[in-house]
Write a protein that holds these residues in place. Structure first.
Motif, PDB file in Angstrom:
ATOM      1  N   VAL A  10       0.736  -0.833   0.330  1.00 18.02           N
ATOM      2  CA  VAL A  10       0.198  -0.135   0.096  1.00 18.02           C
ATOM      3  C   VAL A  10       0.996   1.284  -0.364  1.00 18.02           C
ATOM      4  CG1 VAL A  10      -1.890   1.074   1.098  1.00 18.02           C
ATOM      5  CG2 VAL A  10      -2.627  -1.305   1.100  1.00 18.02           C
ATOM      6  N   ARG A  11       1.985   0.863   0.875  1.00 20.48           N
ATOM      7  CA  ARG A  11       2.669   2.578   0.767  1.00 20.48           C
ATOM      8  C   ARG A  11       3.555   3.371  -0.535  1.00 20.48           C
ATOM      9  NH1 ARG A  11       7.930   1.584   4.329  1.00 20.48           N
ATOM     10  NH2 ARG A  11       8.404   0.549   1.793  1.00 20.48           N
ATOM     11  N   ASP A  12       4.048   1.994  -1.554  1.00 21.75           N
ATOM     12  CA  ASP A  12       4.491   2.464  -2.336  1.00 21.75           C
ATOM     13  C   ASP A  12       2.689   3.078  -3.486  1.00 21.75           C
ATOM     14  OD1 ASP A  12       7.142   2.410  -1.613  1.00 21.75           O
ATOM     15  OD2 ASP A  12       6.843   0.338  -2.648  1.00 21.75           O
ATOM     16  N   ALA A  13       2.210   1.931  -3.434  1.00 16.56           N
ATOM     17  CA  ALA A  13       0.943   1.922  -4.328  1.00 16.56           C
ATOM     18  C   ALA A  13       0.262   3.235  -4.354  1.00 16.56           C
ATOM     19  CB  ALA A  13       0.253   1.830  -4.183  1.00 16.56           C
ATOM     20  N   VAL A  14       0.241   4.487  -2.401  1.00 12.97           N
ATOM     21  CA  VAL A  14       0.103   5.431  -2.330  1.00 12.97           C
ATOM     22  C   VAL A  14       0.435   6.357  -2.880  1.00 12.97           C
ATOM     23  CG1 VAL A  14      -1.322   6.524  -0.396  1.00 12.97           C
ATOM     24  CG2 VAL A  14      -1.662   3.941  -0.652  1.00 12.97           C
ATOM     25  N   ILE A  15       1.870   6.425  -2.370  1.00 15.39           N
ATOM     26  CA  ILE A  15       2.840   7.441  -2.563  1.00 15.39           C
ATOM     27  C   ILE A  15       2.820   8.075  -4.066  1.00 15.39           C
ATOM     28  CG2 ILE A  15       5.148   8.050  -2.386  1.00 15.39           C
ATOM     29  CD1 ILE A  15       5.461   6.685   0.041  1.00 15.39           C
ATOM     30  N   TYR A  63      -4.826   1.891 -11.430  1.00 15.53           N
ATOM     31  CA  TYR A  63      -4.803   0.417 -10.991  1.00 15.53           C
ATOM     32  C   TYR A  63      -2.981   0.075 -11.563  1.00 15.53           C
ATOM     33  CZ  TYR A  63      -5.342  -0.590 -16.450  1.00 15.53           C
ATOM     34  OH  TYR A  63      -4.364   0.040 -17.691  1.00 15.53           O
ATOM     35  N   VAL A  64      -2.454   1.804 -12.019  1.00 14.15           N
ATOM     36  CA  VAL A  64      -1.562   0.973 -12.708  1.00 14.15           C
ATOM     37  C   VAL A  64      -0.598   1.428 -11.299  1.00 14.15           C
ATOM     38  CG1 VAL A  64       0.599   2.430 -13.888  1.00 14.15           C
ATOM     39  CG2 VAL A  64      -1.867   1.898 -14.679  1.00 14.15           C
ATOM     40  N   CYS A  65      -0.912   2.587 -10.557  1.00 14.26           N
ATOM     41  CA  CYS A  65      -0.453   2.602  -9.524  1.00 14.26           C
ATOM     42  C   CYS A  65      -0.234   1.425  -8.604  1.00 14.26           C
ATOM     43  CB  CYS A  65      -1.161   3.993  -8.597  1.00 14.26           C
ATOM     44  SG  CYS A  65      -0.334   5.471  -9.551  1.00 14.26           S
ATOM     45  N   ILE A  66      -1.488   1.041  -8.416  1.00 15.30           N
ATOM     46  CA  ILE A  66      -1.190  -0.323  -7.745  1.00 15.30           C
ATOM     47  C   ILE A  66      -0.383  -1.340  -8.025  1.00 15.30           C
ATOM     48  CG2 ILE A  66      -3.101  -2.193  -6.490  1.00 15.30           C
ATOM     49  CD1 ILE A  66      -5.354   0.299  -7.009  1.00 15.30           C
ATOM     50  N   GLY A  67      -0.262  -1.244  -9.754  1.00 11.97           N
ATOM     51  CA  GLY A  67       0.543  -2.863  -9.430  1.00 11.97           C
ATOM     52  C   GLY A  67       1.771  -2.135  -9.455  1.00 11.97           C
ATOM     53  N   ILE A  68       2.280  -0.954  -9.855  1.00 11.73           N
ATOM     54  CA  ILE A  68       3.534  -0.784  -9.405  1.00 11.73           C
ATOM     55  C   ILE A  68       3.900  -0.714  -7.714  1.00 11.73           C
ATOM     56  CG2 ILE A  68       5.373   1.265  -9.386  1.00 11.73           C
ATOM     57  CD1 ILE A  68       4.381   2.373 -12.718  1.00 11.73           C
ATOM     58  N   GLY A  69       3.238  -0.160  -7.122  1.00  9.47           N
ATOM     59  CA  GLY A  69       3.481  -0.622  -5.875  1.00  9.47           C
ATOM     60  C   GLY A  69       3.567  -2.123  -5.379  1.00  9.47           C
ATOM     61  N   VAL A  70       2.892  -2.467  -5.726  1.00 11.65           N
ATOM     62  CA  VAL A  70       3.220  -4.204  -6.038  1.00 11.65           C
ATOM     63  C   VAL A  70       4.240  -5.084  -6.084  1.00 11.65           C
ATOM     64  CG1 VAL A  70       2.162  -6.593  -5.645  1.00 11.65           C
ATOM     65  CG2 VAL A  70       0.506  -4.352  -5.070  1.00 11.65           C
ATOM     66  N   VAL A 284       1.515 -11.168  -8.567  1.00 15.14           N
ATOM     67  CA  VAL A 284       2.336 -11.666  -7.568  1.00 15.14           C
ATOM     68  C   VAL A 284       3.413 -12.973  -8.489  1.00 15.14           C
ATOM     69  CG1 VAL A 284       1.428 -13.318  -5.407  1.00 15.14           C
ATOM     70  CG2 VAL A 284       1.181 -10.619  -5.704  1.00 15.14           C
ATOM     71  N   ALA A 285       2.107 -13.115  -9.644  1.00 10.99           N
ATOM     72  CA  ALA A 285       2.484 -14.646 -10.176  1.00 10.99           C
ATOM     73  C   ALA A 285       3.347 -14.340 -10.880  1.00 10.99           C
ATOM     74  CB  ALA A 285       1.470 -14.372 -10.823  1.00 10.99           C
ATOM     75  N   VAL A 286       4.310 -13.069 -10.775  1.00 15.69           N
ATOM     76  CA  VAL A 286       5.589 -12.681 -12.087  1.00 15.69           C
ATOM     77  C   VAL A 286       6.646 -12.616 -11.264  1.00 15.69           C
ATOM     78  CG1 VAL A 286       6.919 -10.897 -12.947  1.00 15.69           C
ATOM     79  CG2 VAL A 286       4.263 -11.774 -13.515  1.00 15.69           C
ATOM     80  N   LEU A 287       6.442 -11.658  -9.559  1.00 19.44           N
ATOM     81  CA  LEU A 287       7.063 -11.896  -8.962  1.00 19.44           C
ATOM     82  C   LEU A 287       7.390 -12.459  -7.310  1.00 19.44           C
ATOM     83  CD1 LEU A 287       7.612  -8.008  -9.092  1.00 19.44           C
ATOM     84  CD2 LEU A 287       9.272  -9.318 -10.277  1.00 19.44           C
ATOM     85  N   GLY A 288       6.236 -12.784  -7.384  1.00 16.73           N
ATOM     86  CA  GLY A 288       6.368 -13.394  -5.639  1.00 16.73           C
ATOM     87  C   GLY A 288       6.783 -14.711  -5.386  1.00 16.73           C
ATOM     88  N   PHE A 289       7.273 -15.102  -6.114  1.00 14.64           N
ATOM     89  CA  PHE A 289       8.483 -16.394  -5.847  1.00 14.64           C
ATOM     90  C   PHE A 289       9.360 -16.154  -5.982  1.00 14.64           C
ATOM     91  CE2 PHE A 289       4.286 -18.184  -7.525  1.00 14.64           C
ATOM     92  CZ  PHE A 289       3.529 -18.655  -7.136  1.00 14.64           C
ATOM     93  N   PRO A 290      10.703 -16.481  -4.894  1.00 22.63           N
ATOM     94  CA  PRO A 290      12.265 -16.675  -5.017  1.00 22.63           C
ATOM     95  C   PRO A 290      13.017 -17.193  -6.197  1.00 22.63           C
ATOM     96  CG  PRO A 290      11.455 -17.983  -3.587  1.00 22.63           C
ATOM     97  CD  PRO A 290      10.448 -17.517  -3.967  1.00 22.63           C
ATOM     98  N   ASN A 291      14.048 -16.223  -6.367  1.00 19.41           N
ATOM     99  CA  ASN A 291      14.696 -16.805  -7.213  1.00 19.41           C
ATOM    100  C   ASN A 291      16.133 -16.635  -7.226  1.00 19.41           C
ATOM    101  OD1 ASN A 291      15.265 -14.867  -8.998  1.00 19.41           O
ATOM    102  ND2 ASN A 291      13.788 -14.983  -9.601  1.00 19.41           N
ATOM    103  N   GLY A 292      17.329 -17.618  -7.627  1.00 26.34           N
ATOM    104  CA  GLY A 292      18.370 -17.362  -7.234  1.00 26.34           C
ATOM    105  C   GLY A 292      19.334 -16.522  -8.258  1.00 26.34           C
ATOM    106  N   ARG A 293      18.589 -15.945  -9.284  1.00 26.66           N
ATOM    107  CA  ARG A 293      19.687 -16.065 -10.807  1.00 26.66           C
ATOM    108  C   ARG A 293      20.177 -14.655 -10.632  1.00 26.66           C
ATOM    109  NH1 ARG A 293      14.480 -18.325 -12.575  1.00 26.66           N
ATOM    110  NH2 ARG A 293      14.042 -16.430 -13.189  1.00 26.66           N
TER     111      ARG A 293
END
Length: 353
Positions: A10-15, A63-70, A284-293
């Protein structure tokens, strides 16, 4: 954990949303500066008019701001290795709950904007523009000088007497490409009926010119012309634009008249909620899973969100299935990515030393 992750989202999206709102409000002030420079209004009127035009723009980039915040929050969790800890310590449920809270809050926000705030703003801005036009005609309009009230409408007066009477009134309306209207009167006066302003035209004529070149003229001793008719574009005459969805539905239920335009506009007002849900799920689907690459070149997630938003708008605009198509495509793509990344994998073979 849920509160912590949701707070990051929420913080980044609201700012970002606040910064974009302020910048676009300033741009609207600059675009509407003719309200002060030409139409003789004060800075407060300029600021109010710019503010009332913000809800449609806010719907476009919310919704663009919300997506960037997430996206930024998940990328920070990945860089700090906190995302790895969330997955290994059975905190994945907290991540999904945080995403669900942010998505639900964003959907409620855009639905309030599209169904209630935007119609109210449309109604207020139309009243304000009508008031500005009435004040322009009655006191500000300079005699013997062509002045554009709104794009496509030009006024000219010969003079003004002490009691507010206008002599030699002329108005040319070319907003509708199918019909051009010209109002000519020897005298005119601005009258007010509640919130409505009327132009009382006397001893004149109304001339029509069709797109086929056919010319018609109607002479009159008195003709009452609504100032609102000179300030609104033809497509703005659909009353639903100034009516909130709840009132429109109640009216349709009472009259049993569900017109295709009403159904289409109601569906269009709900479409932004699907865009919010789709962009949240996809991030969440793209960035919600960790990777070590480790990659030498990292694509900024903000650019990815903007690209997805551009694609979503393109799909929604040209799709024959309506404005909700882009949001549905985002949701389907997100679910497919989640299924692919969350599917169980066979353990790798152990190579003996």
């Amino acid at each position: 954990m849920t509160r912590y992750v949701a707070g990051l989202f929420v913080r980044d999206a609201v700012i970002l949303f606040g910064v974009v709102c302020v910048l676009l409000w300033l741009v609207n002030c600059l675009r509407s500066f003719d309200v002060v420079a030409v139409k003789g209004q004060d800075l407060l009127t300029l600021a109010l008019q710019a503010l009332l035009t913000m809800p449609p723009l806010a719907l476009t980039f919310a919704y663009v701001c919300i997506g960037i915040g997430v996206a930024r929050a998940l990328q920070a969790l990945q860089n700090n290795r906190e995302l790895h800890i969330i997955h290994t310590s059975h905190g994945l449920g907290s991540l999904w709950r945080a995403a669900a809270i942010v998505a639900a809050g964003g959907m409620i926000f855009v639905l309030l904007l599209s169904n209630f705030v935007e119609p109210m703003a449309n109604r207020r801005v139309n009243l304000l523009q009508t008031s500005i036009a009435a004040d322009l005609v009655s006191s500000t309009l300079k005699p013997k000088r062509f002045t554009q009230v709104t794009p496509g409408v030009v006024l000219l007066i010969g003079g003004r007497s002490g009691n507010g009477e206008i002599t030699d009134f002329f108005a040319d309306d070319r907003r509708d490409p199918r019909t051009e209207r010209t109002y000519i009167a020897s005298s005119a006066r601005v009258a007010r009926d509640g919130d409505n302003y009327m132009l009382e035209l006397r001893d004149g004529s109304l001339q029509y010119t069709e797109s086929t070149g056919q010319f018609s003229q109607i002479s009159f001793a008195r003709y009452d012309l609504s100032v609102e008719r000179l300030t609104q574009t033809p497509e703005d005459n659909f009353r639903f634009r100034e009516q909130d969805s709840l009132s429109a539905v109640n009216e349709a239920l009472q009259s049993a008249q569900w017109t295709p335009e009403l159904r289409a506009d109601l569906l269009e007002r709900q479409a932004p909620a699907l865009s919010v849900l789709g962009i949240c799920l996809l991030m969440v689907a793209v960035l919600g899973f960790p990777n070590g690459r480790r990659s030498r070149f990292t694509v900024p997630m903000e650019a990815l969100v903007m690209l997805l938003a551009f694609a979503e708008r393109g799909v929604s605009s040209y799709s024959p299935w309506g404005p909700a198509t882009g949001g549905i495509v985002l949701i389907v793509a997100a679910l497919l990515i989640i299924l692919m990344r969350a599917r169980p994998r066979a353990p790798g073979k152990v190579v003996p030393a």
